[in-house]
Motif scaffolding. Sequence first.
Motif, PDB file in Angstrom:
ATOM      1  N   VAL A 151       8.292  11.198   5.128  1.00  0.00           N
ATOM      2  CA  VAL A 151       8.279  10.380   6.334  1.00  0.00           C
ATOM      3  C   VAL A 151       7.151   9.361   6.210  1.00  0.00           C
ATOM      4  O   VAL A 151       6.026   9.732   5.853  1.00  0.00           O
ATOM      5  N   VAL A 152       7.429   8.111   6.486  1.00  0.00           N
ATOM      6  CA  VAL A 152       6.394   7.074   6.469  1.00  0.00           C
ATOM      7  C   VAL A 152       6.238   6.535   7.879  1.00  0.00           C
ATOM      8  O   VAL A 152       7.201   6.469   8.648  1.00  0.00           O
ATOM      9  N   ASP A 153       5.010   6.175   8.202  1.00  0.00           N
ATOM     10  CA  ASP A 153       4.724   5.592   9.510  1.00  0.00           C
ATOM     11  C   ASP A 153       5.049   4.107   9.447  1.00  0.00           C
ATOM     12  O   ASP A 153       4.289   3.320   8.893  1.00  0.00           O
ATOM     13  N   GLY A 154       6.185   3.728   9.999  1.00  0.00           N
ATOM     14  CA  GLY A 154       6.584   2.335   9.961  1.00  0.00           C
ATOM     15  C   GLY A 154       8.091   2.190  10.048  1.00  0.00           C
ATOM     16  O   GLY A 154       8.834   3.168  10.198  1.00  0.00           O
ATOM     17  N   GLY A 155       8.537   0.952   9.928  1.00  0.00           N
ATOM     18  CA  GLY A 155       9.949   0.664  10.047  1.00  0.00           C
ATOM     19  C   GLY A 155      10.623   0.435   8.714  1.00  0.00           C
ATOM     20  O   GLY A 155      10.233   0.996   7.686  1.00  0.00           O
ATOM     21  N   ALA A 156      11.625  -0.446   8.720  1.00  0.00           N
ATOM     22  CA  ALA A 156      12.450  -0.670   7.539  1.00  0.00           C
ATOM     23  C   ALA A 156      11.649  -1.127   6.313  1.00  0.00           C
ATOM     24  O   ALA A 156      11.913  -0.662   5.199  1.00  0.00           O
ATOM     25  N   PRO A 157      10.656  -2.043   6.422  1.00  0.00           N
ATOM     26  CA  PRO A 157       9.934  -2.470   5.210  1.00  0.00           C
ATOM     27  C   PRO A 157       9.182  -1.326   4.530  1.00  0.00           C
ATOM     28  O   PRO A 157       9.213  -1.205   3.300  1.00  0.00           O
ATOM     29  N   SER A 183       0.832  -1.207   0.000  1.00  0.00           N
ATOM     30  CA  SER A 183       0.000   0.000   0.000  1.00  0.00           C
ATOM     31  C   SER A 183       0.864   1.252   0.000  1.00  0.00           C
ATOM     32  O   SER A 183       0.578   2.228  -0.718  1.00  0.00           O
ATOM     33  N   MET A 184       1.924   1.255   0.808  1.00  0.00           N
ATOM     34  CA  MET A 184       2.810   2.420   0.856  1.00  0.00           C
ATOM     35  C   MET A 184       3.472   2.649  -0.496  1.00  0.00           C
ATOM     36  O   MET A 184       3.588   3.791  -0.961  1.00  0.00           O
ATOM     37  N   HIS A 185       3.891   1.573  -1.142  1.00  0.00           N
ATOM     38  CA  HIS A 185       4.511   1.699  -2.466  1.00  0.00           C
ATOM     39  C   HIS A 185       3.522   2.304  -3.453  1.00  0.00           C
ATOM     40  O   HIS A 185       3.886   3.184  -4.257  1.00  0.00           O
ATOM     41  N   GLU A 192      11.980   3.957  -8.815  1.00  0.00           N
ATOM     42  CA  GLU A 192      11.330   3.547 -10.060  1.00  0.00           C
ATOM     43  C   GLU A 192      10.891   4.749 -10.884  1.00  0.00           C
ATOM     44  O   GLU A 192      10.828   4.679 -12.115  1.00  0.00           O
ATOM     45  N   LEU A 193      10.608   5.859 -10.223  1.00  0.00           N
ATOM     46  CA  LEU A 193      10.207   7.082 -10.920  1.00  0.00           C
ATOM     47  C   LEU A 193      11.400   7.959 -11.279  1.00  0.00           C
ATOM     48  O   LEU A 193      11.229   9.005 -11.914  1.00  0.00           O
ATOM     49  N   GLY A 194      12.594   7.566 -10.861  1.00  0.00           N
ATOM     50  CA  GLY A 194      13.784   8.335 -11.183  1.00  0.00           C
ATOM     51  C   GLY A 194      13.965   9.572 -10.327  1.00  0.00           C
ATOM     52  O   GLY A 194      14.671  10.502 -10.730  1.00  0.00           O
ATOM     53  N   ILE A 195      13.361   9.599  -9.162  1.00  0.00           N
ATOM     54  CA  ILE A 195      13.476  10.760  -8.272  1.00  0.00           C
ATOM     55  C   ILE A 195      14.574  10.473  -7.263  1.00  0.00           C
ATOM     56  O   ILE A 195      14.502   9.504  -6.499  1.00  0.00           O
ATOM     57  N   ASP A 196      15.605  11.317  -7.247  1.00  0.00           N
ATOM     58  CA  ASP A 196      16.733  11.077  -6.351  1.00  0.00           C
ATOM     59  C   ASP A 196      17.057  12.270  -5.463  1.00  0.00           C
ATOM     60  O   ASP A 196      18.095  12.275  -4.796  1.00  0.00           O
ATOM     61  N   ASP A 197      16.199  13.285  -5.459  1.00  0.00           N
ATOM     62  CA  ASP A 197      16.486  14.481  -4.668  1.00  0.00           C
ATOM     63  C   ASP A 197      15.519  14.655  -3.492  1.00  0.00           C
ATOM     64  O   ASP A 197      15.383  15.751  -2.950  1.00  0.00           O
ATOM     65  N   ILE A 198      14.819  13.590  -3.105  1.00  0.00           N
ATOM     66  CA  ILE A 198      13.897  13.638  -1.972  1.00  0.00           C
ATOM     67  C   ILE A 198      14.324  12.577  -0.965  1.00  0.00           C
ATOM     68  O   ILE A 198      14.426  11.394  -1.306  1.00  0.00           O
ATOM     69  N   ALA A 199      14.579  12.994   0.253  1.00  0.00           N
ATOM     70  CA  ALA A 199      14.998  12.071   1.301  1.00  0.00           C
ATOM     71  C   ALA A 199      13.799  11.315   1.859  1.00  0.00           C
ATOM     72  O   ALA A 199      12.666  11.821   1.852  1.00  0.00           O
ATOM     73  N   VAL A 200      14.040  10.099   2.341  1.00  0.00           N
ATOM     74  CA  VAL A 200      12.986   9.241   2.895  1.00  0.00           C
ATOM     75  C   VAL A 200      13.447   8.719   4.252  1.00  0.00           C
ATOM     76  O   VAL A 200      14.620   8.366   4.428  1.00  0.00           O
ATOM     77  N   CYS A 201      12.522   8.689   5.195  1.00  0.00           N
ATOM     78  CA  CYS A 201      12.799   8.046   6.481  1.00  0.00           C
ATOM     79  C   CYS A 201      11.487   7.501   7.027  1.00  0.00           C
ATOM     80  O   CYS A 201      10.400   7.855   6.551  1.00  0.00           O
ATOM     81  N   GLY A 202      11.587   6.649   8.015  1.00  0.00           N
ATOM     82  CA  GLY A 202      10.402   6.101   8.670  1.00  0.00           C
ATOM     83  C   GLY A 202      10.545   6.218  10.172  1.00  0.00           C
ATOM     84  O   GLY A 202      11.658   6.178  10.716  1.00  0.00           O
ATOM     85  N   LEU A 203       9.415   6.358  10.846  1.00  0.00           N
ATOM     86  CA  LEU A 203       9.410   6.456  12.308  1.00  0.00           C
ATOM     87  C   LEU A 203       8.602   5.288  12.848  1.00  0.00           C
ATOM     88  O   LEU A 203       7.376   5.229  12.677  1.00  0.00           O
ATOM     89  N   ALA A 204       9.311   4.333  13.485  1.00  0.00           N
ATOM     90  CA  ALA A 204       8.656   3.154  14.043  1.00  0.00           C
ATOM     91  C   ALA A 204       8.026   3.507  15.375  1.00  0.00           C
ATOM     92  O   ALA A 204       8.640   4.158  16.220  1.00  0.00           O
ATOM     93  N   LYS A 205       6.794   3.063  15.579  1.00  0.00           N
ATOM     94  CA  LYS A 205       6.033   3.455  16.751  1.00  0.00           C
ATOM     95  C   LYS A 205       6.584   2.858  18.038  1.00  0.00           C
ATOM     96  O   LYS A 205       6.667   3.531  19.064  1.00  0.00           O
TER      97      LYS A 205
END
Length: 703
Positions: free
Chosen positions: A521-527, A450-452, A538-551
């Motif tokens: 930021v995504v709500d969740g861990g490594a997966p 779903s997140m993907h 897959e979209l070729g976007i490389d200038d946006i950082a991603v992280c997740g916060l595990a509850k």
Amino acid sequence: MADPSSYRPRPGEIPDSPGVYRFRDEHRRVIYVGKAKSLRQRLANYFQDLAGLHPRTRSMVTTAASVEWTVVSTEVEALQLEYSWIKEYDPRFNVKYRDDKSYPYLAVTMNEEFPRVQVMRGHKRKGVRYFGPYAHAWAIRDTVDLMLRVFPVRTCSAGVFKNAARTGRPCLLGYIGKCSAPCVERISPEDHRELAEEFCDFMAGRTGTYLRRLERRMAEAAEEMEYERAARLRDDIGALKKAMEKNAVVLADATDADLIAVAEDELEAAVQIFHVRGGRVRGQRGWVTDKVEEITTGALVEHALQQLYGEETGDAVPREVLVPALPDPVEPVQEWLTGRRGANVSLRVPQRGDKKALMETVQRNAQQALVLHKTKRASDLTTRSRALEEISDALGLDSAPLRIECYDISHLQGDDVVASMVVFEDGLARKSEYRRFQIKGFAGQDDVRSMHEVITRRFRRYLAEKERTGEWADGEEPGAEPGAQADPGAASAGLAEPPASTLTEDDGRPKRFAYPPQLVVVDGGAPQVAAAQRALDELGIDDIAVCGLAKRLEEVWLPGDDDPVVLPRTSEGLYLLQRIRDEAHRFAITYQRTKRAKRFRSSPLDDVPGLGETRKQALIKHFGSLKRLRSATIEQICDVPGIGRKTAETIVAALAQAVPGGPAVNTATGEIMDDTEEPGQQTGSPGEPVSTGAPDERRGQER
């Protein structure tokens, strides 16, 4: 960073007895103080595998360079020594209460020859009677001004008193009868002290004696036709009653008690205390604390009791202390309180009646104090700037993320799967840019997939519109369902805005998603983090950082890293990430519940063209249930007022095509209803589904 094994005591060195222990860093500074019923068992918990420790505990043991302990004979002695060392060393990893203000007390200086009534703050002095604390100093002055009519005790400073004694002329209060003027010997020291003691007795709640005495004297003056003196006594009685009204009776049995309530979240806790004396609320105070260690509500209560009564003795410790949760174990704490008071102290959780009702009021005050503290903290520009800088440093970003988007997935056992996107600009919520999505790429429960899908839909639309000179083809937001809406409410203006030409349409309205985020930021861990990063790749976007916060452990995960980034518990950056994550969850679960409620309110009659709500209700009222309506003939349906033959034929055709639902369930009790009922007839609360799990469970039934 120290290795705990380098300073771990050898087996058998640690005694198996009560005591207090101290962790010190490499500079010999005490960073943590704790007590234990068994030092051996407690300290062994700190020297296990670091991966099994809570992040806050892990940070403490890796900061420490040595540990030492002191053996005591009882748990009460351990409690007393722990309090003394915390006050002495102020360890950075212990719970720290920050008093939100220096509360004023009404004080009577009984240690002076001529006792004085005044407002006092700070540490309490020996020989001074204190009443309060009060929320405001003006409240004390109002009360004193009323009571000086009856108890004209000295209120002037030492300088004013000495000057009046030197000149032989009292101050203004002496002339208007609100001071007995001991400075010019209008009253003897003994009589003035007795007057001060009567003032203290009245403030302590023993009011009936003085009121009856004044009423008796007023009646005698009236009988002797001294009407002016009777009128003055009448006014004195009114002043005392007005002073009493300022502290309304809340407990009818003249209880002396302190009520303590705690409101907390993962990072902070607010403590509120109501002081009840003689059944009246005499004062209120509160603190906010950073939870820099893993701690339960009972442990927070224990620390609050130490803060409140660590330097108090005698009547300053009430007979009864009401708390939301008892410390574990409770016996040493109760014994310690009894020792401070010199008499038995009851420490318990109120279960019913007026005391439980008052405890609920104290709890609401604690919750409001925590919300107010967080609001002030979030609205502070300096704090927000520091939070963004801390996030930038922790994640290795080139600059502070001025725009952050957070995504969360919500569903109920795989049904009604939805997602939310919330936007924070310069650390403030931008509610006008919130978006919500329906997951349509697949059915069932799969948060990672779903997140993907959500990340792909959002940024695919962004790229498509970017290629087309930034103009949107239609009014739909990227990836959202046609009916998706933004959360109502005014937007919080950001401090840094992109050029107006990239953000606005020709008519001046803001474009949707024309300003890409610097951080996702995504709500969740490594997966979940891996899924979001894969979608961007897959979209070729490389200038946006991603992280997740595990509850569970509040860990920050980065794509491709085996270990999480652990931000300090006092970090403003972690606090901001938590607020963003919690807001995304709130927005997602609100949308999911709305969709669920709409689905449970659906009926086969909704598909009948031209059949409005009034006629649907008339049909259900006439036949009693959808099952009976389904078995009715066209002629029987035509008997319902407002239903013609053509409409009846349409209803019969629609019901024949609809698949009959299962047995209806009373959502309030879980009881299966009579077979004459069907889900189309709303027998329970329409917005609540039948579920075997707790509705607010984030992971499990509903998330």
